[in-house]
Structure formats: C-alpha cells, structure tokens
Design an enzyme around this catalytic site. Structure first.
Site, PDB file in Angstrom:
ATOM      1  CG  ASP A 427     -14.632 -23.684  11.395  1.00  0.00           C
ATOM      2  OD1 ASP A 427     -14.908 -23.785  10.503  1.00  0.00           O
ATOM      3  OD2 ASP A 427     -16.368 -22.663  11.336  1.00  0.00           O
ATOM      4  CD  GLU A 430      -8.826 -21.751   7.312  1.00  0.00           C
ATOM      5  OE1 GLU A 430     -10.268 -21.164   8.037  1.00  0.00           O
ATOM      6  OE2 GLU A 430      -9.699 -23.548   8.030  1.00  0.00           O
ATOM      7  CG  ASP A 538     -17.317 -24.139   5.216  1.00  0.00           C
ATOM      8  OD1 ASP A 538     -17.221 -25.129   6.004  1.00  0.00           O
ATOM      9  OD2 ASP A 538     -17.104 -23.501   4.816  1.00  0.00           O
TER      10      ASP A 538
END
Ligand SMILES: *[C@@H]1O[C@H](CO)[C@@H](O)[C@H](O)[C@H]1NC(C)=O
Ligand SMILES: *[C@@H]1O[C@H](CO)[C@@H](O)[C@H](O)[C@H]1NC(C)=O
Ligand SMILES: *[C@@H]1O[C@H](CO)[C@@H](O)[C@H](O)[C@H]1NC(C)=O
Ligand SMILES: *[C@@H]1O[C@H](CO)[C@@H](O)[C@H](O)[C@H]1NC(C)=O
Ligand SMILES: *[C@@H]1O[C@H](CO)[C@@H](O)[C@H](O)[C@H]1NC(C)=O
Ligand SMILES: *[C@@H]1O[C@H](CO)[C@@H](O)[C@H](O)[C@H]1NC(C)=O
Ligand SMILES: CC(=O)N[C@H]1CO[C@H](CO)[C@@H](O)[C@@H]1O
Length: 869
Positions: A427, A430, A538
């Site tokens: 996770d 980015e 999300d």
C-alpha cells in the site's frame, strides 16, 4: 520493396505567411530529414524549422523510429538523445520474431502516412491494399517537443467511444466532450474524475457503423505526468511534461483482440495461485489478534466461505514495517494463528508499506540506511525523508539493481522470525507522503553509499514545471519530484515505483515459499498485471462507489490486470445492511474479492448484520466457489494469450446495433459467457438489464430469454443476484462448494452446457495444482475442450483432451452435466456408451441434469441424450 513500408511521403508546402519573424508566437514546425528505410520500418530525423512551443526550450532535432512490429501492431517513436525513457523491462516481446523478420506488406493491417514538412503522421486501417478507416492523424493538432512540455494529438470521429486511460474513477465510457484524463500516480482516495494511484496511458476505441464495428488501441509508453484531453471537437490531445513519444497502435479489430495485442506488449497477466480467487476478509482497525481470530471463527460459525484473512497496519509495532506489535499481535500468538489457518487450508496476508521508520534502534531502518538503496533527496546523496503512518520514514529505491538484497531479505526475516504469510499487500506506494513534498521538520539522514546517478537538470526545475497536468502540484500527497532514484529523477520515474515494488516483493515471496505469490498493489503502471494484482483503493460505502467499481474493474482488465477488485461493502464511511448485501452479491463475482473496511467505521463482516445477510453471503460466495474452475480457466487463457477475465458487454457484442452497448457499465460479462446484472440502486427489487442478441438462460433455472437487443426488467429481490448464461458456451464448475477453495477442489466437477439457437456449445477446463511456479511452463496440467451439439431430438457432449500431464487429475471426477436448451423431452441418456437412468429432465425450462457421471476428468467423455425411445 517500395510497397514494403506502405509509406506515402507527402511534401507539404510551408503555409504562406509563416516567416522567421513570427517564430515567437507561431507553433513549432518540424521537417522530416535523413529518411532511412530499415528491414521492418524506417528511421529519420525531425528538424525544427520555425516556431516554438508555449513554454520555449524546444528540442531542435528529434529521432523518428517506425517499426512494423507485427501484423497488427505499429510502433512509432519520437525521441531525442539523453532524454528519460521508461526502462525496456516494462515491455515484452518487441517483435513477432527474434531477430525480427520483415512482415510482407500485404499482411500489415495498418498503413502509416507521413507528411514531410511540416511533419505529421497518420495511421489507417488497411482494407486490402488501400487506405481504410483513419485511426490517427496528427496534422491539425499542435506538435510540440520541448524540455518539459510535449504535445501531440489526433483528430477522431464524432462522439467517439473511448475507454481506458486510468486510473480514474469514472464511468466505463470516457466523456468525449472535453474530458481531461490526468495520469500521475497519487494517493487521493477514490475521488471521481481525477488522477489516482496508477498510470495506464492506453485507450481502446470502438467504432461502429450499422452492423459493422471495429476497435483499435493506442498506448503511449511514457511515465511522466500527463493529460489526455478528449474533445470537445473530435480530437484527442496528449500532453506530457517529460520523456518521449513512444506510441504503439493495435489494430484489433475486435475489442478483445485489441487487449490481447496490448497485453502481448506489456506482458500477459500473471497466473495467480488458485486460493487468490477465494474470498478475502480484511479491515483497518482490528484491535488485536483475538479479534482477528474471532472473525475467522465467526466465518466458520456462520458457514460463510473464507480463504484468506488479512490484517492492515494495526498489527505493526508503531507502524514499523516487518514488525509485530508485542502486546496486541504478539509473535507467538500470530504464529499459532497462521498455523491454524494453514491447517484449515486458509491463508494469511498482511499489509506492508514502503516507508521505513527512521529509528536508530529499528533493524529494517539500520540496514536500509546502511545499504544506501533508498530514495535520495535533491542533493542526490542523502536519504529523502517523508512522513507516513510511523512518522518520519525513508523509502527503499526499487529501481536499484540490488534492491532484493534489502527488500527480499527483510521479507524473508519477517517470514522466518515473524509469520509465514502467503501473500503481501503493498500500500501507500504512489509514494504517499503526508508532508506534500519536503517535510519541514525532517531529521537529517545518512548519505547514500552508492554512487550518485544524479544527472544535469539542463536548467529546469522539476518542482515547478511550466505546465501542470491536472493543475495540481506534483508533490500533492507525495514526495518531491526533485528526489532521486537509481533510474534518475523522481519527476520521471515516480509512476513506476509501485510496479517495481510489486516485482521485488513477488520475487521475494516466490523465493521463500517456492510457490505462486499474491501481491496486491495500490499503485500500478502499465505491465502491473504481468507481475501482480491491484485493488481499487479507498472507496466509499456508497451506492455510487459500488456502481463505479464495475467500470474500474473493466478498465483494469483492459490494462492487463485481471486480478482486480474493490473493497466490498465499501471502505470509508459506514455501510448499511442493504448496501452491504448488494455489494456482497456483486463482490462475489469480482476477480479479486475482498471485504475491507476503514478504521472507526461500523463492522461489515458479512455476519455482523444478522442471519439474513449472513445467509445471502453464504449463498453467493458458495456460488462463487462453484464457479472457480471457470474463473481459473479464464485466468489461464489470459495468462497464455492475453485478454480479459471480466469484460464489458461491447467486447462480445461490438456490432450490436441498438446504440446502447458502448455505454453499458451496470452489467458485465465474466469471460464470454456469464452475464451479471447486479442491483446497484437503493431499495430496488428489480433491474433493467440489456440483452444482446442470442439466446440467454437464467443461470439458476435455465429459463431461456431471447436476446432482442433490448432492456428487460428482471426481478431481483434482496437475496437475488441476476445472472445469465449465454447460449453457445459450456461453463466448468465444482459441485458441492465448500468453505475454502481447497475443500471445494476435492469435489466433483460439473459442466453447465448452454446450447445456442443452432444447438451448439463449447467450453474448456484447465486444472493444475493451483500453486506451483512451473506447472504451466512445464505443461503439468490438464486442459480439456468440451463440445456439445444437438438437434430437436438428440444431442451429445464430448471432450477433447489437449493436455493431460497432471496425474492427480486422474482422481478428479466429473459428477454432473446440466444442459440448458435441451430438446422438449428426453427419455434416454447414454454416458460413455452405457445407458444411465440417473438423469432428471424438466420439461418446463427444458433442462436436463445427468447425475453420477463419475468419469475421471482425464478420460474422454461422451454423453448422448435423445427424445426418441
Ligand atoms: C521484474 O523482475 C524480473 C526478474 O524477476 C525481470 O526480468 C523484469 O524485467 C522485472 N520487471 C520490471 C518491470 O522491472
Ligand atoms: C490528415 O489530415 C489532414 C488534415 O485534415 C488531411 O489533409 C490529410 O489528408 C490526412 N492524412 C491522411 C494520410 O489521410
Ligand atoms: C462474531 O460474531 C458475533 C455474533 O455476530 C459478534 O457479536 C462478534 O462481535 C463477532 N466478532 C467479530 C470479531 O467479528
Ligand atoms: C546510517 O548510515 C551512516 C553511514 O552511511 C552511519 O554513519 C549512521 O550511523 C547510520 N545510522 C544508523 C541509525 O544506523
Ligand atoms: C453456436 O455455437 C457454436 C459453437 O459454440 C458457434 O460456432 C456458432 O456460431 C453459434 N451459433 C450461433 C447462432 O450463435
Ligand atoms: C452429436 O450430435 C450432432 C447433432 O445431432 C451429430 O451431428 C453428431 O454426429 C453427434 N455426435 C456423436 C458422437 O454422437
Ligand atoms: C464514488 C464515490 O463515492 N467516491 C468516493 C470514494 O471515497 C473518496 C474518499 O473518501 C471520496 O472522495 C469519493 O467521493
């Protein structure tokens, strides 16, 4: 030889009035020079004649490379020396053969036309030897190639049907009337219509005319922040702030063929472990190991299938990666818990973030610091500091050639000394950073011991590009673009981070476990599906978010990432019983199916709302488990030939004349044959479902519906998920689905035969051990084709075994066949030449069930039924 390149050089005269004096304001004009034909294409140079882009710094000489790579794939690259390019490891199989053999020109499905001066190019679909449909023509769009701003565009048709260009939360069909599709990986929740976690600069366009249709695809291999503007006036304009123009054109002509051609380039989807297709449960906010244990036992208490239990960051010690909280998730109890899961053929997957907490007493930090393989700050030497869950962190540099020596080692230590997990969930990659660029109060860090690969910035400021895609600073919720990786400036390589992390993580897991790995990444780039999976991030517990998850999954299937799903019942916000019920129904069909929830939201495990939702969840998940042979076979197909697992209706019915099909994103197909029409609206107890032409059968009852290219209202009470099987197909299933994929695999198979209007159906089954790394490359599997044909009075089903090298399959039995669209009476059935009385025929819907077939799936099968006795 002249026709070999299907190239026409049009010498255009410089438009009158464009003179040297006007260069400042006039757009740049390049002229083609030094044309060189090569065995399978050409090279040339583009030389700036006059004019300038909106931000100056135009590059004077560009290199043009054209390659006719395959019959259906054209490569056009416009570059300049010493510019950033996506590393070649992101691309597979450059040519149809190696070394490349020129393709006879008459076999090329495309034609390229180049205008010399001013330079522009066009791509047409070829019809025979003449130019057909125009797919691309840059003539009327600004062509700019400057240091930090590049633009190129094409004219297109009126109201084009364009799909892809992700990652974005959006309807399936992109808005052609002026939408700006921004790509730059960013942690922004699931905010609609903005750039999100991944970058996939690929679009598929469907063109229809009457009963004809064709599809083509365009891919720009570029990892810089970019905008793709569609419309408003029949144009597509690409604008990027770095790199080169590295375009690939795919001719299809069907949508599924376009995706296969694209996947051949970026890598066919990887083959997941079988258990990855089972049901997963997770949440952020499990307080301790006892609560997680209770979840697993609640699942079994309520008889709801569960394959894999996950934990979010709660399990870590102060959010340090590769640690366990000694009080709430102590090592011994975690080990006992995972051992118990494994003893019941269930799996465990924890989350791992890339940020490593700066803590002089933390081993993972000490060794990352020592290794020097971290992302570096603007000086190119000291570790770049960000702030994530644990506070200040540094980040591994996944583009470092030796990164496994750090990352895989950490994974291995955690596996050996901590818990033997079965997959990893990566996770925040980015990379997410709460500081939005540099952290003002960051502690000082060590310098990299590796030699710096910082390059000259030729006078530009990566933090302040003159043009900002999406009008948003690049460091929004991320680290500063002037950071450095082994690939160079983060400004250029940032979008690759998540996929590189997936790769290193998968290598580590495969090495440790010796089996196929599940790595689910939030951030992705083109080629992600070749390595791992993705979940849609999300989202929110809203009806709209549930609806948009369908388009998200369909887009990722086009991108070559078929193992994809959204958080079932919704992440942010409290779900409701009704929403969670409908989402469990829809989610039971997601290729990657996981219920996941945010912290401080009301619990949403499928049993917490009481027995009604628990029973519905049990039913839809058991149904999913019965369909896993079908899903797994679709994954085998995608893995070996490219293409989608879950696909839009227009993929199978591109020539549908109704005009509705390009827009349909409330329904979808699993493979070519299973159509889902889920309920997506609050309080609805029916759905309006579109039926393309052909015969369709109610999946549960076999009742036929004649596809009339119209919407049909279907009853859909709260416990019902409308599913239809397309006539012409055979779906392999398991009988008696159980609570884990492993137990389900011990059950007999079943074939669901859905005959079409001419009385035919076909399908296939792939079976292997579900986990070994080499079963496919060494052909250790069973692969069987099934064919059925029938007349008004008799019918038969037979198998053709294509590969039979998985000995355990000898013990697997075919238990039952179910035929939809059988003759209007059946009085005798033969199985492998012997009559059987073990069949049930229902005249109402013309459904034939032949039970206790009891033939090993490795054995040739012949079932014959007749109404003539
Ligand atoms: C992923 O790793 C493999 C080696 O395990 C390598 O061959 C491949 O090029 C890597 N892919 C990317 C995108 O870096
Ligand atoms: C490309 O478009 C221009 C302008 O519309 C047109 O003049 C030209 O013929 C087109 N090129 C080809 C090869 O069709
Ligand atoms: C287990 O189920 C019971 C009954 O629904 C519920 O009270 C309890 O909170 C559940 N525990 C967990 C951890 O979900
Ligand atoms: C980090 O590495 C540097 C040398 O590169 C060393 O001087 C420093 O002590 C290290 N810090 C920690 C906490 O290990
Ligand atoms: C029926 O199915 C067969 C085999 O799957 C296929 O070849 C044929 O085209 C189909 N016919 C119609 C009318 O759909
Ligand atoms: C199967 O049925 C078709 C159509 O009735 C017939 O043409 C074919 O011969 C049959 N095959 C067998 C093996 O019975
Ligand atoms: C469609 C939808 O509901 N999107 C929401 C997903 O979650 C993010 C973050 O909470 C919201 O901003 C979106 O509106």
């Amino acid at each position: 030889m002249a026709r070999l390149w299907v190239l026409s050089l049009v010498v255009a005269v410089l438009a009158l009035g464009v003179s040297a004096q006007q260069v400042q304001s006039a757009p740049p004009v390049y002229a083609l020079q030094n044309l060189n034909k090569t065995p399978s294409g050409l090279t040339a140079q583009l030389v700036l004649q006059s004019g300038s882009g909106p931000y100056g710094a135009d590059i004077k000489t560009l290199d043009l490379l054209v390659e006719y790579q395959t019959q259906s794939r054209l490569h056009v690259k416009i570059s300049a020396p010493d510019r950033w390019q996506v590393p070649p490891s992101f691309i597979q199989h450059h040519h149809h053969t190696d070394p490349p053999v020129p393709i006879p020109p008459e076999q090329l499905e495309y034609a390229l036309s180049i205008s010399e001066n001013p330079f522009s190019f066009a791509v047409h679909r070829k019809s025979g030897t003449t130019l057909g449909e125009q797919l691309w023509n840059t003539t009327d769009q600004p062509f700019v190639f400057s240091e930090q701003y590049l633009s190129i565009g094409t004219s297109t048709v009126k109201n084009p049907n364009i799909y892809g260009l992700g990652e974005r939360v959006h309807n399936l069909r992109l808005d052609p009337s002026g939408s700006v599709n921004v790509m730059w990986n960013a942690d922004k929740g699931n905010t609609p219509d903005t750039n999100l976690y991944g970058t996939h600069p690929f679009y598929l366009e469907l063109r229809t005319a009457g009963a004809c249709s064709s599809a083509h695809g365009v891919f720009l291999l570029n990892s810089n922040a970019m905008d793709v503007r569609i419309g408003p006036s029949e144009t597509i304009l690409w604008e990027t702030i770095g790199g080169v123009f590295d375009f690939y054109f795919f001719m299809g002509p069907t949508p599924e063929e376009v995706t296969r051609q694209y996947h051949r380039l970026v890598g066919f989807p990887y083959m997941p472990p079988y258990w990855a297709l089972g049901w997963h449960q997770c949440r952020w906010g499990y307080e301790d190991i006892q609560q997680v244990r209770d979840v697993v036992s609640n699942y079994s208490h309520f008889g709801i299938p569960l394959d894999t239990q996950w934990t979010d960051i709660d399990y870590m010690r102060g959010y340090r990666v590769f640690t366990l909280d000694p009080v709430r998730f102590p090592t011994q109890e975690m080990q006992a818990f995972v051992a118990e899961l494994h003893s019941r053929h269930q799996q465990f997957v924890p989350i791992v973030d890339p940020g490593v907490k700066i803590d002089p007493d933390f081993d993972a930090y000490i060794s990352l610091n020592q290794s020097g393989m971290f992302i570096r700050g603007p000086d190119g030497k000291s570790a770049l500091v960000g702030k994530v869950w644990p506070g200040f962190t540094i980040f591994p540099d996944f583009s470092h050639s030796d990164i496994d020596n750090y990352w895989a080692k950490q994974i291995e230590l955690f596996y050996m000394n901590g818990i033997p997990f079965d997959g990893l969930w990566i996770d925040m990659n980015e990379i997410a950073n709460f500081c939005n660029g540099p952290c003002d109060d960051a502690p000082s860090t060590a310098d990299a011991t590796v030699s710096s690969s910082k390059r000259q910035l030729s006078g530009f400021d990566p933090n302040n590009p003159p043009y900002l895609p999406g009008d948003e600073r690049l460091e929004f919720h991320g680290i500063a673009p002037d950071s450095w990786t082994s690939h160079g400036l983060y400004y250029d390589s940032h979008d690759l981070y998540g996929t590189l992390e997936t790769n290193s993580t998968r290598r580590a897991l495969e090495k440790i476990r010796g089996k196929r790995a599940l790595v689910v990444s939030r951030s992705t780039f083109s080629g992600q599906g070749h390595i791992g999976a993705h979940w849609l991030g999300d989202n929110e517990s809203t009806w709209k978010s549930m609806f948009l998850s369908i388009s998200g999954m369909l887009a990722f299937n086009m991108f070559g990432v078929p193992l994809v799903g959204a958080d079932v019942c919704g992440f942010n916000g409290d779900t409701t019983e009704q929403l969670c019920t409908r989402w469990m129904e829809l989610g039971s069909l997601y290729p990657f199916a996981r219920n996941h929830n945010s912290k401080d939201q009301r619990p949403q495990e499928p049993y917490v709302f009481g027995t009604k939702l628990a029973a519905i969840s049990r039913n839809v998940l058991l149904n999913r488990y019965s369909l896993l042979p079908f899903y797994y076979t679709l994954f085998f197909r995608a893995h070996t030939q490219g293409g989608t697992v879950m696909r839009p209706l227009f993929f199978e019915f591109p020539s549908d004349k109704s005009g509705f099909i390009p827009y349909i994103d409330r329904q979808f197909l699993v493979g070519p044959s299973l159509m889902a029409s889920p309920v997506l609206d609050q309080d609805a107890t029916s759905v309006s479902a579109y039926f393309p032409s052909g015969i369709w059968y109610d999946y549960y009852t076999g009742k036929a519906i004649n596809g009339d290219q119209q919407f049909v209202t279907l009853d859909a009470p709260i416990d019902f998920l409308p599913l239809h099987v397309r006539g012409g197909f055979i779906i392999p299933k398991h009988m008696n689905p159980q609570l884990t994929t492993w137990e389900t695999r011990q059950q007999p198979f079943e074939l669901l035969v859905a005959l079409n209007t001419t009385g035919h159906a076909g399908g296939e089954l792939f079976v292997d051990d579900g986990e070994s790394l080499t079963s496919i490359s060494s052909r250790q599997y069973l692969h069987t084709e099934y064919q059925a044909s029938s007349t008004q009075t008799t019918g038969n089903l037979s198998s053709r075994i294509l590969a039979n090298s998985y000995p355990p399959a000898n013990l697997m039995k075919l238990g039952r066949i179910t035929v939809y669209g059988a003759p209007d009476r059946v009085c005798a059935v033969n199985v492998n030449g012997r009559p059987t009385l073990d069949f049930v025929f229902s005249a109402e819907n013309r459904v034939l069930k032949v039970n206790n077939i009891n033939t090993p799936i490795t054995q040739q099968l012949s079932v014959v039924w007749t109404s003539q006795c």
